[in-house]
Motif scaffolding. Structure first.
Motif, PDB file in Angstrom:
ATOM      1  N   LYS A   1       6.226   8.573 -12.892  1.00 60.73           N
ATOM      2  CA  LYS A   1       6.429   8.045 -14.231  1.00 60.73           C
ATOM      3  C   LYS A   1       5.809   6.811 -14.639  1.00 60.73           C
ATOM      4  CE  LYS A   1       8.361  12.240 -15.087  1.00 60.73           C
ATOM      5  NZ  LYS A   1       7.442  13.341 -15.210  1.00 60.73           N
ATOM      6  N   GLN A   2       6.167   6.011 -13.717  1.00 61.30           N
ATOM      7  CA  GLN A   2       5.450   4.601 -13.787  1.00 61.30           C
ATOM      8  C   GLN A   2       4.269   4.231 -12.687  1.00 61.30           C
ATOM      9  OE1 GLN A   2       8.996   2.214 -14.538  1.00 61.30           O
ATOM     10  NE2 GLN A   2       8.627   2.225 -16.618  1.00 61.30           N
ATOM     11  N   PHE A   3       3.275   3.825 -13.129  1.00 57.26           N
ATOM     12  CA  PHE A   3       2.179   3.509 -12.044  1.00 57.26           C
ATOM     13  C   PHE A   3       1.897   1.980 -11.858  1.00 57.26           C
ATOM     14  CE2 PHE A   3       1.654   7.576 -14.126  1.00 57.26           C
ATOM     15  CZ  PHE A   3       1.182   8.494 -12.993  1.00 57.26           C
ATOM     16  N   THR A   4       1.824   1.976 -10.498  1.00 53.04           N
ATOM     17  CA  THR A   4       1.416   0.561  -9.972  1.00 53.04           C
ATOM     18  C   THR A   4      -0.191   0.364 -10.119  1.00 53.04           C
ATOM     19  OG1 THR A   4       3.489   0.276  -8.749  1.00 53.04           O
ATOM     20  CG2 THR A   4       1.499  -0.911  -8.107  1.00 53.04           C
ATOM     21  N   TYR A   5      -0.743  -0.485 -10.484  1.00 55.06           N
ATOM     22  CA  TYR A   5      -2.148  -0.939 -10.591  1.00 55.06           C
ATOM     23  C   TYR A   5      -2.452  -2.221  -9.679  1.00 55.06           C
ATOM     24  CZ  TYR A   5      -6.781  -1.649 -12.630  1.00 55.06           C
ATOM     25  OH  TYR A   5      -8.287  -1.836 -12.806  1.00 55.06           O
ATOM     26  N   THR A   6      -3.417  -2.106  -8.943  1.00 56.75           N
ATOM     27  CA  THR A   6      -3.744  -3.335  -8.185  1.00 56.75           C
ATOM     28  C   THR A   6      -5.281  -3.803  -8.489  1.00 56.75           C
ATOM     29  OG1 THR A   6      -2.404  -2.741  -6.651  1.00 56.75           O
ATOM     30  CG2 THR A   6      -3.947  -4.226  -5.907  1.00 56.75           C
TER      31      THR A   6
ATOM     32  N   TRP B   1       0.863  -1.293  -0.213  1.00 55.68           N
ATOM     33  CA  TRP B   1      -0.010  -0.076   0.114  1.00 55.68           C
ATOM     34  C   TRP B   1       0.952   1.059  -0.083  1.00 55.68           C
ATOM     35  CZ3 TRP B   1      -4.986   1.417  -0.526  1.00 55.68           C
ATOM     36  CH2 TRP B   1      -5.266   2.497  -0.160  1.00 55.68           C
ATOM     37  N   SER B   2       0.717   2.170  -1.042  1.00 53.19           N
ATOM     38  CA  SER B   2       1.477   3.480  -1.122  1.00 53.19           C
ATOM     39  C   SER B   2       0.674   4.398  -0.152  1.00 53.19           C
ATOM     40  CB  SER B   2       1.473   4.017  -2.323  1.00 53.19           C
ATOM     41  OG  SER B   2       1.985   5.187  -2.541  1.00 53.19           O
ATOM     42  N   ASP B   3       1.341   5.097   0.882  1.00 58.12           N
ATOM     43  CA  ASP B   3       0.737   6.076   1.489  1.00 58.12           C
ATOM     44  C   ASP B   3       0.409   7.384   0.797  1.00 58.12           C
ATOM     45  OD1 ASP B   3       0.336   4.539   3.941  1.00 58.12           O
ATOM     46  OD2 ASP B   3       2.317   5.203   4.569  1.00 58.12           O
ATOM     47  N   THR B   4       0.885   7.283  -0.578  1.00 57.63           N
ATOM     48  CA  THR B   4       0.776   8.672  -1.377  1.00 57.63           C
ATOM     49  C   THR B   4      -0.094   8.420  -2.659  1.00 57.63           C
ATOM     50  OG1 THR B   4       3.042   8.186  -2.420  1.00 57.63           O
ATOM     51  CG2 THR B   4       3.060   9.589  -0.460  1.00 57.63           C
ATOM     52  N   PHE B   5      -0.002   7.506  -3.118  1.00 58.10           N
ATOM     53  CA  PHE B   5      -0.755   7.319  -4.484  1.00 58.10           C
ATOM     54  C   PHE B   5      -0.979   5.865  -4.816  1.00 58.10           C
ATOM     55  CE2 PHE B   5      -1.596   8.082  -8.947  1.00 58.10           C
ATOM     56  CZ  PHE B   5      -2.378   9.267  -9.051  1.00 58.10           C
ATOM     57  N   ASN B   6      -2.347   5.574  -4.868  1.00 60.07           N
ATOM     58  CA  ASN B   6      -2.692   4.259  -5.664  1.00 60.07           C
ATOM     59  C   ASN B   6      -3.835   4.155  -6.551  1.00 60.07           C
ATOM     60  OD1 ASN B   6      -1.515   2.080  -3.359  1.00 60.07           O
ATOM     61  ND2 ASN B   6      -2.331   3.653  -2.109  1.00 60.07           N
ATOM     62  N   LEU B   7      -3.616   3.109  -7.655  1.00 59.75           N
ATOM     63  CA  LEU B   7      -4.709   3.200  -8.489  1.00 59.75           C
ATOM     64  C   LEU B   7      -5.132   1.761  -8.420  1.00 59.75           C
ATOM     65  CD1 LEU B   7      -2.905   4.353 -11.723  1.00 59.75           C
ATOM     66  CD2 LEU B   7      -4.564   5.879 -10.063  1.00 59.75           C
ATOM     67  N   ILE B   8      -6.556   1.444  -8.235  1.00 58.75           N
ATOM     68  CA  ILE B   8      -7.140   0.377  -7.661  1.00 58.75           C
ATOM     69  C   ILE B   8      -8.138   0.192  -8.531  1.00 58.75           C
ATOM     70  CG2 ILE B   8      -8.116  -0.950  -5.862  1.00 58.75           C
ATOM     71  CD1 ILE B   8      -6.918   1.262  -4.122  1.00 58.75           C
ATOM     72  N   GLY B   9      -8.466  -1.234  -9.148  1.00 61.76           N
ATOM     73  CA  GLY B   9      -9.571  -1.622  -9.891  1.00 61.76           C
ATOM     74  C   GLY B   9     -10.254  -2.833  -8.850  1.00 61.76           C
ATOM     75  N   ILE B  10     -11.602  -2.716  -9.010  1.00 65.96           N
ATOM     76  CA  ILE B  10     -12.291  -3.877  -8.329  1.00 65.96           C
ATOM     77  C   ILE B  10     -13.301  -4.214  -9.172  1.00 65.96           C
ATOM     78  CG2 ILE B  10     -13.813  -4.206  -6.190  1.00 65.96           C
ATOM     79  CD1 ILE B  10     -12.341  -1.942  -4.574  1.00 65.96           C
TER      80      ILE B  10
ATOM     81  N   LYS C   1      -6.063 -10.674 -14.683  1.00 67.51           N
ATOM     82  CA  LYS C   1      -5.818 -11.503 -13.560  1.00 67.51           C
ATOM     83  C   LYS C   1      -5.720 -10.462 -12.060  1.00 67.51           C
ATOM     84  CE  LYS C   1      -3.669 -15.231 -11.080  1.00 67.51           C
ATOM     85  NZ  LYS C   1      -2.750 -16.288 -10.710  1.00 67.51           N
ATOM     86  N   PRO C   2      -6.749 -10.789 -11.377  1.00 67.26           N
ATOM     87  CA  PRO C   2      -6.350 -10.011 -10.181  1.00 67.26           C
ATOM     88  C   PRO C   2      -5.058  -9.981  -9.593  1.00 67.26           C
ATOM     89  CG  PRO C   2      -8.564 -11.033  -9.921  1.00 67.26           C
ATOM     90  CD  PRO C   2      -7.739 -11.539 -11.246  1.00 67.26           C
ATOM     91  N   GLY C   3      -4.490  -9.064  -9.174  1.00 60.65           N
ATOM     92  CA  GLY C   3      -2.971  -8.855  -8.633  1.00 60.65           C
ATOM     93  C   GLY C   3      -2.719  -7.510  -8.662  1.00 60.65           C
ATOM     94  N   GLN C   4      -1.246  -7.335  -8.029  1.00 54.12           N
ATOM     95  CA  GLN C   4      -0.752  -6.256  -8.225  1.00 54.12           C
ATOM     96  C   GLN C   4       0.197  -6.141  -9.065  1.00 54.12           C
ATOM     97  OE1 GLN C   4       1.528  -4.725  -4.268  1.00 54.12           O
ATOM     98  NE2 GLN C   4       0.160  -3.092  -4.480  1.00 54.12           N
ATOM     99  N   TYR C   5       0.509  -5.044  -9.938  1.00 58.02           N
ATOM    100  CA  TYR C   5       1.365  -4.868 -11.006  1.00 58.02           C
ATOM    101  C   TYR C   5       2.096  -3.852 -10.850  1.00 58.02           C
ATOM    102  CZ  TYR C   5      -1.707  -8.658 -12.918  1.00 58.02           C
ATOM    103  OH  TYR C   5      -2.519  -9.625 -13.164  1.00 58.02           O
ATOM    104  N   VAL C   6       3.152  -4.093 -10.508  1.00 56.91           N
ATOM    105  CA  VAL C   6       4.176  -2.847 -10.052  1.00 56.91           C
ATOM    106  C   VAL C   6       4.879  -2.309 -11.202  1.00 56.91           C
ATOM    107  CG1 VAL C   6       6.180  -2.160  -8.638  1.00 56.91           C
ATOM    108  CG2 VAL C   6       4.531  -3.849  -7.864  1.00 56.91           C
ATOM    109  N   ASN C   7       4.798  -0.876 -11.101  1.00 50.29           N
ATOM    110  CA  ASN C   7       5.155   0.097 -12.309  1.00 50.29           C
ATOM    111  C   ASN C   7       4.697  -0.644 -13.687  1.00 50.29           C
ATOM    112  OD1 ASN C   7       6.369   1.601 -10.291  1.00 50.29           O
ATOM    113  ND2 ASN C   7       8.238   0.621 -10.332  1.00 50.29           N
TER     114      ASN C   7
END
Length: 184
Positions: A174-179, A20-29, A82-88
């Motif tokens: 510059k590169q985003f993590t999406y969960t 979990w980033s305390d500053t910025f998260n992109l999340i799909g549910i 597939k559900p998961g966390q995709y870093v950068n």
């Protein structure tokens, strides 16, 4: 569209072992209902500037539309992230060469659905660069997914997408993590 609190999201990330980033998260549910060809999923942008966190929620889809579930672009089947966390795994780029979006830049895992029915389903896993972008469906508001997603994460309303892109640019990232999570 179900509403989630920051504490619920943090707890789900912890349960799954995600960062979990305390500053910025992109999340799909992904919705448990998973209605075919409907924008029944949720996109969440969390950001914290200073002491006050902001959480924004938007309707979207995490599934391909019926157009690409029935007319396969890949012989292995339609791509369903597939559900998961995709870093950068996403960065600014042009979606289909037309407009700026968050474009896939690192491998992700998809399920391949090739039964050509109207519902996206779990299938064999495939990992790679597939053009699974985060973009808008069309100008205005789209009622149905149809050909607006071949596996991408797609906003129903273009104004919502534009707002998220503005916040992404303002973040300096510059590169985003999406969960991607399943509804909980």
């Amino acid at each position: 569209m179900k509403a989630y609190t920051v504490n619920q999201l943090k707890a789900e990330f912890a349960r799954l072992g995600y960062v979990w980033s305390d500053t910025f998260n992109l999340i799909g549910i992904r919705s448990a209902a998973d209605a075919p060809n409907k924008f029944d999923d949720t996109f969440i942008l969390y950001r914290k500037i200073g002491e006050i966190p902001d959480i924004y929620t938007f309707p979207n889809t995490t599934n391909p539309g019926t157009t690409y579930l029935q007319r396969l672009l890949n012989p292995k089947g339609a791509a369903v992230l597939k559900p998961g966390q995709y870093v950068n795994a996403w960065s600014f780029g042009l979606h289909r060469g037309k407009y700026e979006a968050l474009c896939q830049v690192r491998p992700v895992t998809v399920w391949r659905d090739k039964d050509k029915d109207l519902k996206s389903e779990v299938g064999p896993e495939d990992r790679g660069l597939f053009g699974i972008n985060i973009h808008k469906a069309a100008t205005g508001i789209s009622a149905l997914i149809n050909g607006n997603s071949a596996g991408c994460q797609v906003f129903q309303r273009s104004a919502d997408f534009d707002f998220v892109m503005k916040l992404c640019k303002a973040s300096g990232i510059k590169q985003f993590t999406y969960t991607l999570l399943n509804e909980f």
